[in-house]
Structures are given as structure tokens and as C-alpha cells.
Design a protein around this motif. Structure first.
Motif, PDB file in Angstrom:
ATOM      1  N   ILE A  74       0.836  -1.195   0.000  1.00 40.08           N
ATOM      2  CA  ILE A  74       0.000   0.000   0.000  1.00 40.08           C
ATOM      3  C   ILE A  74       0.880   1.258   0.000  1.00 40.08           C
ATOM      4  O   ILE A  74       2.065   1.212   0.311  1.00 40.08           O
ATOM      5  CB  ILE A  74      -0.986   0.004   1.191  1.00 40.08           C
ATOM      6  CG1 ILE A  74      -0.311  -0.408   2.501  1.00 40.08           C
ATOM      7  CG2 ILE A  74      -2.111  -0.980   0.927  1.00 40.08           C
ATOM      8  CD1 ILE A  74       0.425   0.677   3.182  1.00 40.08           C
ATOM      9  N   SER A  75       0.277   2.374  -0.362  1.00 43.10           N
ATOM     10  CA  SER A  75       1.017   3.638  -0.448  1.00 43.10           C
ATOM     11  C   SER A  75       0.952   4.423   0.853  1.00 43.10           C
ATOM     12  O   SER A  75       1.949   4.977   1.312  1.00 43.10           O
ATOM     13  CB  SER A  75       0.462   4.489  -1.594  1.00 43.10           C
ATOM     14  OG  SER A  75       0.619   3.829  -2.836  1.00 43.10           O
ATOM     15  N   SER A  76      -0.236   4.484   1.441  1.00 44.75           N
ATOM     16  CA  SER A  76      -0.429   5.237   2.676  1.00 44.75           C
ATOM     17  C   SER A  76      -0.074   4.344   3.861  1.00 44.75           C
ATOM     18  O   SER A  76      -0.802   3.422   4.195  1.00 44.75           O
ATOM     19  CB  SER A  76      -1.884   5.710   2.784  1.00 44.75           C
ATOM     20  OG  SER A  76      -2.091   6.408   3.987  1.00 44.75           O
ATOM     21  N   LYS A  77       1.068   4.610   4.484  1.00 47.38           N
ATOM     22  CA  LYS A  77       1.570   3.739   5.547  1.00 47.38           C
ATOM     23  C   LYS A  77       1.062   4.123   6.931  1.00 47.38           C
ATOM     24  O   LYS A  77       1.010   3.292   7.835  1.00 47.38           O
ATOM     25  CB  LYS A  77       3.106   3.770   5.559  1.00 47.38           C
ATOM     26  CG  LYS A  77       3.773   3.377   4.242  1.00 47.38           C
ATOM     27  CD  LYS A  77       3.599   1.917   3.944  1.00 47.38           C
ATOM     28  CE  LYS A  77       4.525   1.415   2.849  1.00 47.38           C
ATOM     29  NZ  LYS A  77       4.287   1.995   1.542  1.00 47.38           N
ATOM     30  N   LYS A  78       0.718   5.384   7.129  1.00 47.26           N
ATOM     31  CA  LYS A  78       0.316   5.867   8.441  1.00 47.26           C
ATOM     32  C   LYS A  78      -1.206   6.014   8.535  1.00 47.26           C
ATOM     33  O   LYS A  78      -1.878   6.294   7.550  1.00 47.26           O
ATOM     34  CB  LYS A  78       0.975   7.219   8.732  1.00 47.26           C
ATOM     35  CG  LYS A  78       2.501   7.187   8.729  1.00 47.26           C
ATOM     36  CD  LYS A  78       3.055   6.352   9.880  1.00 47.26           C
ATOM     37  CE  LYS A  78       4.573   6.420   9.928  1.00 47.26           C
ATOM     38  NZ  LYS A  78       5.137   5.615  11.033  1.00 47.26           N
ATOM     39  N   LYS A  79      -1.704   5.833   9.738  1.00 48.36           N
ATOM     40  CA  LYS A  79      -3.121   6.056  10.040  1.00 48.36           C
ATOM     41  C   LYS A  79      -4.039   5.305   9.084  1.00 48.36           C
ATOM     42  O   LYS A  79      -4.918   5.872   8.449  1.00 48.36           O
ATOM     43  CB  LYS A  79      -3.443   7.553  10.034  1.00 48.36           C
ATOM     44  CG  LYS A  79      -2.683   8.328  11.101  1.00 48.36           C
ATOM     45  CD  LYS A  79      -3.053   9.806  11.097  1.00 48.36           C
ATOM     46  CE  LYS A  79      -2.312  10.564  12.184  1.00 48.36           C
ATOM     47  NZ  LYS A  79      -2.636  12.020  12.177  1.00 48.36           N
ATOM     48  N   ARG A  80      -3.825   4.002   9.005  1.00 48.60           N
ATOM     49  CA  ARG A  80      -4.689   3.156   8.201  1.00 48.60           C
ATOM     50  C   ARG A  80      -6.069   3.031   8.864  1.00 48.60           C
ATOM     51  O   ARG A  80      -6.224   3.259  10.070  1.00 48.60           O
ATOM     52  CB  ARG A  80      -4.091   1.751   8.045  1.00 48.60           C
ATOM     53  CG  ARG A  80      -2.716   1.701   7.401  1.00 48.60           C
ATOM     54  CD  ARG A  80      -2.736   2.008   5.936  1.00 48.60           C
ATOM     55  NE  ARG A  80      -3.536   1.054   5.178  1.00 48.60           N
ATOM     56  CZ  ARG A  80      -3.828   1.213   3.881  1.00 48.60           C
ATOM     57  NH1 ARG A  80      -3.413   2.292   3.218  1.00 48.60           N
ATOM     58  NH2 ARG A  80      -4.545   0.312   3.247  1.00 48.60           N
ATOM     59  N   ASN A  81      -7.066   2.691   8.065  1.00 47.96           N
ATOM     60  CA  ASN A  81      -8.424   2.466   8.545  1.00 47.96           C
ATOM     61  C   ASN A  81      -8.777   0.998   8.295  1.00 47.96           C
ATOM     62  O   ASN A  81      -8.942   0.585   7.146  1.00 47.96           O
ATOM     63  CB  ASN A  81      -9.406   3.365   7.798  1.00 47.96           C
ATOM     64  CG  ASN A  81      -9.134   4.834   8.030  1.00 47.96           C
ATOM     65  OD1 ASN A  81      -9.369   5.356   9.104  1.00 47.96           O
ATOM     66  ND2 ASN A  81      -8.619   5.510   7.006  1.00 47.96           N
ATOM     67  N   VAL A  82      -8.862   0.230   9.358  1.00 50.65           N
ATOM     68  CA  VAL A  82      -9.129  -1.207   9.229  1.00 50.65           C
ATOM     69  C   VAL A  82     -10.519  -1.502   9.782  1.00 50.65           C
ATOM     70  O   VAL A  82     -10.814  -1.183  10.943  1.00 50.65           O
ATOM     71  CB  VAL A  82      -8.069  -2.036   9.975  1.00 50.65           C
ATOM     72  CG1 VAL A  82      -8.383  -3.529   9.857  1.00 50.65           C
ATOM     73  CG2 VAL A  82      -6.669  -1.738   9.440  1.00 50.65           C
ATOM     74  N   TYR A  83     -11.366  -2.096   8.950  1.00 51.28           N
ATOM     75  CA  TYR A  83     -12.695  -2.499   9.398  1.00 51.28           C
ATOM     76  C   TYR A  83     -12.765  -4.025   9.426  1.00 51.28           C
ATOM     77  O   TYR A  83     -12.432  -4.690   8.439  1.00 51.28           O
ATOM     78  CB  TYR A  83     -13.787  -1.949   8.483  1.00 51.28           C
ATOM     79  CG  TYR A  83     -15.169  -2.109   9.093  1.00 51.28           C
ATOM     80  CD1 TYR A  83     -15.654  -1.171  10.000  1.00 51.28           C
ATOM     81  CD2 TYR A  83     -15.965  -3.206   8.806  1.00 51.28           C
ATOM     82  CE1 TYR A  83     -16.899  -1.315  10.602  1.00 51.28           C
ATOM     83  CE2 TYR A  83     -17.211  -3.365   9.398  1.00 51.28           C
ATOM     84  CZ  TYR A  83     -17.669  -2.413  10.299  1.00 51.28           C
ATOM     85  OH  TYR A  83     -18.892  -2.566  10.904  1.00 51.28           O
ATOM     86  N   ILE A  84     -13.200  -4.576  10.555  1.00 48.40           N
ATOM     87  CA  ILE A  84     -13.378  -6.017  10.723  1.00 48.40           C
ATOM     88  C   ILE A  84     -14.876  -6.315  10.746  1.00 48.40           C
ATOM     89  O   ILE A  84     -15.633  -5.657  11.476  1.00 48.40           O
ATOM     90  CB  ILE A  84     -12.751  -6.512  12.040  1.00 48.40           C
ATOM     91  CG1 ILE A  84     -11.278  -6.113  12.141  1.00 48.40           C
ATOM     92  CG2 ILE A  84     -12.937  -8.021  12.180  1.00 48.40           C
ATOM     93  CD1 ILE A  84     -10.361  -6.834  11.207  1.00 48.40           C
ATOM     94  N   HIS A  85     -15.301  -7.299   9.961  1.00 45.95           N
ATOM     95  CA  HIS A  85     -16.721  -7.666   9.948  1.00 45.95           C
ATOM     96  C   HIS A  85     -16.879  -9.160  10.187  1.00 45.95           C
ATOM     97  O   HIS A  85     -16.151  -9.985   9.619  1.00 45.95           O
ATOM     98  CB  HIS A  85     -17.356  -7.299   8.602  1.00 45.95           C
ATOM     99  CG  HIS A  85     -18.821  -7.619   8.536  1.00 45.95           C
ATOM    100  ND1 HIS A  85     -19.767  -6.992   9.311  1.00 45.95           N
ATOM    101  CD2 HIS A  85     -19.511  -8.547   7.795  1.00 45.95           C
ATOM    102  CE1 HIS A  85     -20.966  -7.483   9.057  1.00 45.95           C
ATOM    103  NE2 HIS A  85     -20.836  -8.440   8.146  1.00 45.95           N
ATOM    104  N   LEU A  86     -17.863  -9.502  11.039  1.00 47.06           N
ATOM    105  CA  LEU A  86     -18.198 -10.892  11.319  1.00 47.06           C
ATOM    106  C   LEU A  86     -19.609 -11.149  10.801  1.00 47.06           C
ATOM    107  O   LEU A  86     -20.591 -10.743  11.430  1.00 47.06           O
ATOM    108  CB  LEU A  86     -18.123 -11.138  12.832  1.00 47.06           C
ATOM    109  CG  LEU A  86     -18.167 -12.591  13.322  1.00 47.06           C
ATOM    110  CD1 LEU A  86     -16.959 -13.361  12.811  1.00 47.06           C
ATOM    111  CD2 LEU A  86     -18.227 -12.638  14.839  1.00 47.06           C
TER     112      LEU A  86
END
Length: 287
Positions: free
Chosen positions: A220-232
Motif C-alpha cells: 500500500i502507499s499510505s503507511k500511516k493512520k490506516r483504517n481497518v474495518y473487521i466484519h463478522l
């Protein structure tokens, strides 16, 4: 043992708090983000992630031919069957499965670049309901050439570790027409997406833990402050349950999700299955 990410913030999105709609008795849909008749100014998008709908479509029903543009749209099949048809393909004259026609089953992921404009239908032509996730991401530029991709990801592999499903187009936002046609992703054996976005999926046995490498390394290009969404997703009659980052206040049940912020590429996020059955977990990691 992986140490908890002290800098990570985890905000839960309970299933019961999602938007919900029923359409004509044939579609039941839960909306994580504002979509169609459901609107909540707090939930417009999360990084590049724009739509996460958990849909159930009744037998012999579905979405008639409709247009899309300037969005990256993908379907992750959980149970049942969903038939994709390009606007030019008529039932009975499909030919072999391909970009314009595909009868999707569990394990399949179908991807559409809306770009300058594309029209397709998605119908459940079988005698049983279909359950799937419909996900949209915001592309890194508008006016892209429309196209489709479909890939199958095995249950066996998902039971070993998180499997990458989508990764950025290797050539990036300035890809030439030839590079667009080649459609080479940053991670081999994934579907290329026009976004700084990685999707993964895993099936975690009870009392086992998988680890998600935020940003999937250097892809990925943007290394800082990623947004991770987890779904179950809701697939095991409420028996699935997971714990995130070893935190007692970050336990997800079926239909729940979690917004994870403050994380950077290279951070390791632990996902532990603590329910009575194996847990199918979807990870959506964006800029």
C-alpha cells in the motif's frame, strides 16, 4: 504472543445498530454505512470503504439490470448462488463463465470497476436463498475503463491464515491502458482494485488466533493512520464470536463490526475465535 496495539483505537459497530431494509419480500439488507433509504451522517465511509451491505436475496429474485459508475464494487458470497450478467448477456445465451457472465457460489468474489459506466444484473436463479456481502470502495480516480474480475478462494487456505482477496493495481493511479488491461495486482493471486485498499478473509477455528498485518506489508502507499474495518457476518446462527487485539472490550458477535484507527502499516492485529464454532472474518484495510 502478539502484544496488544496500545496506539490502536477500536470502536464497535453492533449489528443491531446497522441500517436495515426489506424490499418486496425478496431482499433483506443490513447497511453498515449510509445507503439508499438509510442515512446516518456518522457513517458515510471509512477511508476508501464506502458500502458494506450484508444481503439475503430470496430464490428466483435479485437485482435487475442497473448502472454503476466511478465505484469499485465487489460481492463476497457466503452461502447460496448469485448469477452476474453483463447488460448484453441474455439468459439462455451465456456461453462459458467469464467476465460478462458468472454463476457465483460460496468462495467466489466478483469485482466490478464501474468507471465511466457499466450495467449489469445480479440474480439468484437458484431454488434457495443467497447470502452475500456487497462492498464498495472509492477509486483513486474517476473515469476508469469499466471491467470485471471473478476469483475463487478456497476454504482450506482460509482456515490456515488470513488470505488476501484484493490488493491495489500494481501500476497505480497513473496506469497506462496496457497496464489496466493486464490488471496485475500488488499481491499475486488477488483481484486488483483501483484504491489503496486490501481485503482479506479467514476462517478461524475456536480457541485459535489469526494475525492481520496492517497494510499487508509494502503493497500500500499510505503507511500511516490506516483504517481497518473487521466484519463478522451472520452465518452460524449466532455461535461465532471473536476478540480483537486481546481486548475484553473488543468482542464481536455475528453481524458486528469494528472500526480500527491509529494503526500503521506493519502493525500486527490479532483476531481470536472465542465462540463455539469457527469464525469467518472479513478484513477491509484502507487509506
Amino acid at each position: 504472543m502478539t502484544k496488544p496495539l496500545s496506539h490502536a483505537k477500536i470502536a464497535l459497530r453492533r449489528s443491531s445498530e446497522r441500517g436495515y431494509a426489506e424490499h418486496g419480500g425478496w431482499l433483506k439488507s443490513f447497511h453498515t454505512f449510509s445507503f439508499a433509504s438509510y442515512y446516518d451522517p456518522r457513517f458515510q465511509n471509512f477511508g476508501s470503504l464506502r458500502v458494506l451491505n450484508e444481503d439475503r436475496v430470496a430464490a428466483r429474485n435479485g437485482f435487475p439490470t442497473h448502472p454503476h459508475r466511478d465505484a469499485e464494487i465487489f460481492s463476497y458470497i457466503l452461502n447460496g448462488e448469485l448469477t452476474h450478467r453483463d447488460s448484453m448477456i441474455k439468459k439462455g445465451s451465456e456461453g462459458a463463465q467469464g467476465k460478462e457472465f458468472y454463476r457465483m457460489k460460496r468462495g467466489d468474489v466478483q469485482f466490478t470497476t464501474g468507471g465511466t459506466g457499466i450495467a449489469h444484473s445480479e440474480q439468484n436463479e437458484s431454488s434457495k436463498p443467497v447470502h452475500f456481502l456487497q462492498i464498495w470502495a472509492l477509486p483513486w480516480k474517476h473515469g476508469l475503463k469499466p471491467q470485471y474480475h471473478t476469483m475463487t478462494f478456497s476454504e482450506e487456505t482460509k482456515r490456515k491464515a488470513f488470505v488476501p482477496i484484493l490488493s491495489p493495481l500494481a501500476a497505480g493511479p497513473e496506469a497506462t491502458p496496457a497496464q489496466e488491461a493486464a490488471a496485475i495486482p500488488k499481491i499475486p493471486d488477488t483481484i486488483p482494485i483501483h484504491a489503496d485498499f486490501v481485503m482479506g478473509a479467514g476462517i478461524i477455528a475456536p480457541n485459535s488466533t489469526f494475525k492481520w498485518n496492517v497494510g499487508a506489508g509494502e503493497v500500500i502507499s499510505s503507511k500511516k493512520k490506516r483504517n481497518v474495518y473487521i466484519h463478522l457476518p451472520m452465518t452460524k446462527n449466532g455461535l461465532m464470536k471473536i476478540k480483537l487485539d486481546s481486548r475484553e472490550d473488543a468482542i464481536l458477535e455475528e453481524g458486528d463490526g469494528a472500526f480500527i484507527t491509529g494503526v500503521n502499516a506493519g502493525d500486527t492485529l490479532s483476531v481470536e475465535s472465542i465462540g463455539d464454532v469457527e469464525a469467518e472474518v472479513i478484513v477491509l484495510d484502507s487509506d
